[in-house]
Scaffold this active site. Sequence first.
Site, PDB file in Angstrom:
ATOM      1  N   ASP A 169       0.832  -1.207   0.000  1.00 31.39           N
ATOM      2  CA  ASP A 169       0.000   0.000   0.000  1.00 31.39           C
ATOM      3  C   ASP A 169       0.868   1.258   0.000  1.00 31.39           C
ATOM      4  O   ASP A 169       2.028   1.225   0.405  1.00 31.39           O
ATOM      5  CB  ASP A 169      -0.900   0.031   1.238  1.00 31.39           C
ATOM      6  CG  ASP A 169      -0.087  -0.003   2.526  1.00 31.39           C
ATOM      7  OD1 ASP A 169       0.925  -0.742   2.558  1.00 31.39           O
ATOM      8  OD2 ASP A 169      -0.440   0.699   3.488  1.00 31.39           O
ATOM      9  N   GLU A 170       0.278   2.330  -0.434  1.00 35.02           N
ATOM     10  CA  GLU A 170       0.871   3.671  -0.299  1.00 35.02           C
ATOM     11  C   GLU A 170       2.348   3.724  -0.684  1.00 35.02           C
ATOM     12  O   GLU A 170       3.145   4.378  -0.008  1.00 35.02           O
ATOM     13  CB  GLU A 170       0.670   4.191   1.138  1.00 35.02           C
ATOM     14  CG  GLU A 170      -0.788   4.405   1.459  1.00 35.02           C
ATOM     15  CD  GLU A 170      -1.042   4.783   2.915  1.00 35.02           C
ATOM     16  OE1 GLU A 170      -1.862   5.708   3.122  1.00 35.02           O
ATOM     17  OE2 GLU A 170      -0.464   4.169   3.831  1.00 35.02           O
TER      18      GLU A 170
HETATM   19  C1  ACM Z   1      -3.579   1.307   4.645  1.00 32.33           C
HETATM   20  O1  ACM Z   1      -4.448   1.776   5.395  1.00 32.33           O
HETATM   21  N1  ACM Z   1      -2.589   2.066   4.232  1.00 32.33           N
HETATM   22  C2  ACM Z   1      -3.627  -0.063   4.200  1.00 32.33           C
END
Ligand code: ACM
Length: 538
Positions: A343-344
């Site tokens: 993620d991110e």
């Molecule tokens: C997330 O909340 N960055 C998975």
Amino acid sequence: MRVGRVRQDRQVRQHHRTFRLLGSLLLAAMGASATGAAPAQAASPVPLDRVVPVPASVDPGGSPYRITRDTRIRVDDSRETRRVGEYLAHILRPSTGYRLPVTAHGAGGIRLRLAKGPFGVEGYRLDSGRKGVTITAAGAAGLFHGVQTLRQLLPAAVEKDSVQPGPWLVAGGTIQDTPRYGWRGAMLDVSRHFFTVDQVKRYIDQLALYKINKLHLHLSDDQGWRIAIDSWPRLATYGGSTQVGGGPGGYYTKADYKEIVRYASSRFLEVVPEIDMPGHTNAALASYAELNCDGVAPPLYTGTEVGFSSLCVGKDITYDFVDDVIRELAALTPGKYLHIGGDEAHSTSHEDYVKFMDRVQPLVAKYGKTVVGWHQLTGATPATGALAQYWGLDGTSAEEKAQVAKAAQNGTGIVLSPADRIYLDMKYTADTPLGLDWAGLVEVKRSYDWDPGDYLPGVPSSAIRGVEAPMWTETITKSADIEYMAFPRLAGVAELGWSPASTHDWEGYKVRLAAQAERWEALGIGFYRSPQVPWPTA
Ligand code: ACM
């Protein structure tokens, strides 16, 4: 007054035959008013459907069973069944004060029994009547979930750790129960703030009460690396040495982690470890300069920004590092899954992200595990059999949702963790003292009132593997914080994951939820008293 009560009693007797379903309840209430001693609520058994998650099917009727000092817990002569029997005894003994021997002999009492039947891996049947309670399942997991139901059918005082008066009645009838989804998870972020083995065990016990079966541990992030890796020791000793706000952090030794896995397994939860990559890696980059593209280690980080770190996708040593970490973590983890985050990754180019995932996913398979990633993984090429954990919101772009739907159509399983529904770290209201609000405010009704089966457009319902409630811990520093944010919302997530869609009903749910309050009080769980829920008045 007196005359009125007698007449009422006679009416109850007259109607008993015709109202068989209500019979046991009314008789118990009548017993209470006749003695005038115990409050009616203590003497009336909990109705069979006042359980969270609500069972798939409930058929009340007949006499209640009463646990007494002569009750035995009867088990099949198998180690697994005996283990569940001992667990039940460990729940019941302190508050009842009874011996409750766990034995393969005798008749009546509480019986845990393995048998073939339409139970699946986790389902069970519970039969209760005057002579005893029998829980039948195909395996120990089903017996364990049946035991959780039995717990909730007993008065909340059963949860206390000192002897209580009882009586310990279980309503008569039959429950047949089997989960809607195989993945009913909770995630704990032990990176932003570190939580000890005992704190994790406490949460595991709370999860087990609601039939949660996956414990996802977010073991690494910018602020801390929390698992000892022998081949890269500074990850834990240096990378684990702080946390958000600059506290001392901490990490799990391999023995600690194994103890968490063992304890989780004793509560029929599978641990899903996560090493978040290629972003969210400042703690690793700070620990080993050679993992950085420029060869310079950044300082440790104790803030709460995201998206600023990335492993160096172009360096071979990155994959030696990832191989070692996955190898050691896989060897410690009996479960099927290994979560690689994803993620991110705002500091990784899309091209690099795809390249990274193409090299890392086979390493997970090499060590015998199945990939789980946050749903951004669907922007790369998810490995065969991989699961994507969706954490978007109502406002997530149609393109991003379509990308997830396309992956699901191509066989990627989806675990749903919509942030504006079941992120347990979101504030309930603007006044909630803990938590964040970037995904919005999430009151109890909002977290319960959605259907995982038709939540994401274009995702075939067969692709939905279940639900998972993440607890991010930027603002969460102790067990009481975890509990205040998890309860009551966690119970709703558990119900979304377990109960058939046909039972979904906020009006009914909120009443069953309200009845959990006394249990949480008995367990020392400080929960949010949402005004949306008709809590019993003290
Ligand atoms: C997330 O909340 N960055 C998975």
